[in-house]
Design a protein around this motif. Structure first.
Motif, PDB file in Angstrom:
ATOM      1  N   GLN A  52       0.831  -1.211   0.000  1.00  0.00           N
ATOM      2  CA  GLN A  52       0.000   0.000   0.000  1.00  0.00           C
ATOM      3  C   GLN A  52       0.859   1.253   0.000  1.00  0.00           C
ATOM      4  O   GLN A  52       0.557   2.220  -0.699  1.00  0.00           O
ATOM      5  CB  GLN A  52      -0.929   0.014   1.210  1.00  0.00           C
ATOM      6  N   TRP A  55       2.265   2.023  -3.548  1.00  0.00           N
ATOM      7  CA  TRP A  55       1.271   2.546  -4.482  1.00  0.00           C
ATOM      8  C   TRP A  55       0.768   3.922  -4.048  1.00  0.00           C
ATOM      9  O   TRP A  55       0.412   4.745  -4.880  1.00  0.00           O
ATOM     10  CB  TRP A  55       0.159   1.531  -4.698  1.00  0.00           C
ATOM     11  N   ARG A  56       0.793   4.188  -2.752  1.00  0.00           N
ATOM     12  CA  ARG A  56       0.429   5.530  -2.283  1.00  0.00           C
ATOM     13  C   ARG A  56       1.520   6.520  -2.677  1.00  0.00           C
ATOM     14  O   ARG A  56       1.232   7.629  -3.131  1.00  0.00           O
ATOM     15  CB  ARG A  56       0.235   5.516  -0.765  1.00  0.00           C
ATOM     16  N   ARG A  58       3.464   6.214  -5.200  1.00  0.00           N
ATOM     17  CA  ARG A  58       3.298   6.368  -6.645  1.00  0.00           C
ATOM     18  C   ARG A  58       2.255   7.442  -6.939  1.00  0.00           C
ATOM     19  O   ARG A  58       2.463   8.313  -7.788  1.00  0.00           O
ATOM     20  CB  ARG A  58       2.876   5.046  -7.261  1.00  0.00           C
ATOM     21  N   ARG A  63       1.636   9.544 -10.378  1.00  0.00           N
ATOM     22  CA  ARG A  63       1.186   8.395 -11.181  1.00  0.00           C
ATOM     23  C   ARG A  63       1.849   8.323 -12.558  1.00  0.00           C
ATOM     24  O   ARG A  63       1.259   7.817 -13.507  1.00  0.00           O
ATOM     25  CB  ARG A  63      -0.337   8.409 -11.347  1.00  0.00           C
ATOM     26  N   THR A  68       5.144   4.384 -11.526  1.00  0.00           N
ATOM     27  CA  THR A  68       4.369   3.151 -11.667  1.00  0.00           C
ATOM     28  C   THR A  68       5.283   1.936 -11.771  1.00  0.00           C
ATOM     29  O   THR A  68       5.061   0.920 -11.106  1.00  0.00           O
ATOM     30  CB  THR A  68       3.449   3.240 -12.904  1.00  0.00           C
ATOM     31  N   ALA A  71       6.897   1.305  -8.328  1.00  0.00           N
ATOM     32  CA  ALA A  71       5.964   0.672  -7.394  1.00  0.00           C
ATOM     33  C   ALA A  71       5.729  -0.792  -7.767  1.00  0.00           C
ATOM     34  O   ALA A  71       5.642  -1.656  -6.883  1.00  0.00           O
ATOM     35  CB  ALA A  71       4.654   1.446  -7.366  1.00  0.00           C
ATOM     36  N   ALA A  72       5.642  -1.073  -9.059  1.00  0.00           N
ATOM     37  CA  ALA A  72       5.438  -2.457  -9.504  1.00  0.00           C
ATOM     38  C   ALA A  72       6.637  -3.332  -9.144  1.00  0.00           C
ATOM     39  O   ALA A  72       6.478  -4.457  -8.650  1.00  0.00           O
ATOM     40  CB  ALA A  72       5.180  -2.498 -11.008  1.00  0.00           C
ATOM     41  N   THR A  75       6.604  -4.058  -5.523  1.00  0.00           N
ATOM     42  CA  THR A  75       5.615  -5.083  -5.190  1.00  0.00           C
ATOM     43  C   THR A  75       6.161  -6.479  -5.482  1.00  0.00           C
ATOM     44  O   THR A  75       5.948  -7.417  -4.702  1.00  0.00           O
ATOM     45  CB  THR A  75       4.305  -4.824  -5.963  1.00  0.00           C
TER      46      THR A  75
END
Length: 195
Positions: A52, A55-56, A58, A63, A68, A71-72, A75
């Motif tokens: 979380q 992505w926050r 990001r 964005r 992106t 963040a990917a 993850t």
């Protein structure tokens, strides 16, 4: 879950892991047992929160494509660390004592691709993404310039000595507090307003 909570809870869970890890080693060995399992579960909970957080961050970075991808990759790094810590817990349950853990870990690491994906390569994506996203936020002046320095110190300290994990977790908490206060910005405003 409120994103502000994640920015505070994740470093606190890493702190708990670091302290439990030190306590587990007071008898001269780490694992298996309650401390081993509890510490690993604390870190795994932190990792789930980091998804979380990534992505926050990001969203806070606008964005864009770089945020992106970062963040990917983070993850993916979380997934590999969850696998690593999951293996640690299973080995802890299977082993009668600390000495019996070594051969079990050797068996897991001998599976083709596991060493690279779960131990030597994949986890670094988590650490690089964490630093990369914070640097992007600093470059966009969304956070103070000292924040990436604290995050870098947090990431570097365990490489010097894993007993410094609690110190790094405190630094991470300090660096994440400003992010926690601004956590709603990525969703409250359109991406263009973040520029």
């Amino acid at each position: 879950m409120n994103p502000r909570i994640s920015f505070v809870a994740a470093p606190l869970l890493v702190l708990a892991y670091g302290v439990i890890r030190i306590l587990d080693g007071l008898d001269g060995s780490r694992g298996p047992g309650l401390a081993w399992t509890t510490g690993h579960l604390a870190f795994m909970a932190a990792l789930v929160l980091f998804v979380q957080i990534f992505w926050r961050m990001r969203a806070m970075a606008g964005r864009n494509a770089l945020a992106t991808v970062t963040a990917a990759l983070g993850t993916v790094g979380v997934a590999t660390l969850l696998a690593q810590f999951g293996i640690d817990i299973v080995v802890g349950f299977m082993a009668a004592d600390h000495a019996a853990m070594g051969p079990l870990f050797d068996q897991v690491r001998s599976v083709p691709g596991v060493r690279l994906a779960v131990y030597d390569g994949g986890p670094f994506l988590f650490y690089l993404a964490q630093l990369g996203l914070v640097v992007q936020l600093a470059a966009r002046r969304r956070i103070k310039a000292w924040t990436p320095v604290l995050v870098l110190l947090d990431l570097a300290l365990p490489f010097a000595d894993k007993d410094l994990i609690p110190v790094g977790a405190v630094l991470l908490l300090v660096s994440f507090l400003p992010l926690a206060r601004r956590a709603d910005e990525g969703t409250a405003r359109p991406a263009a307003a973040l520029a």
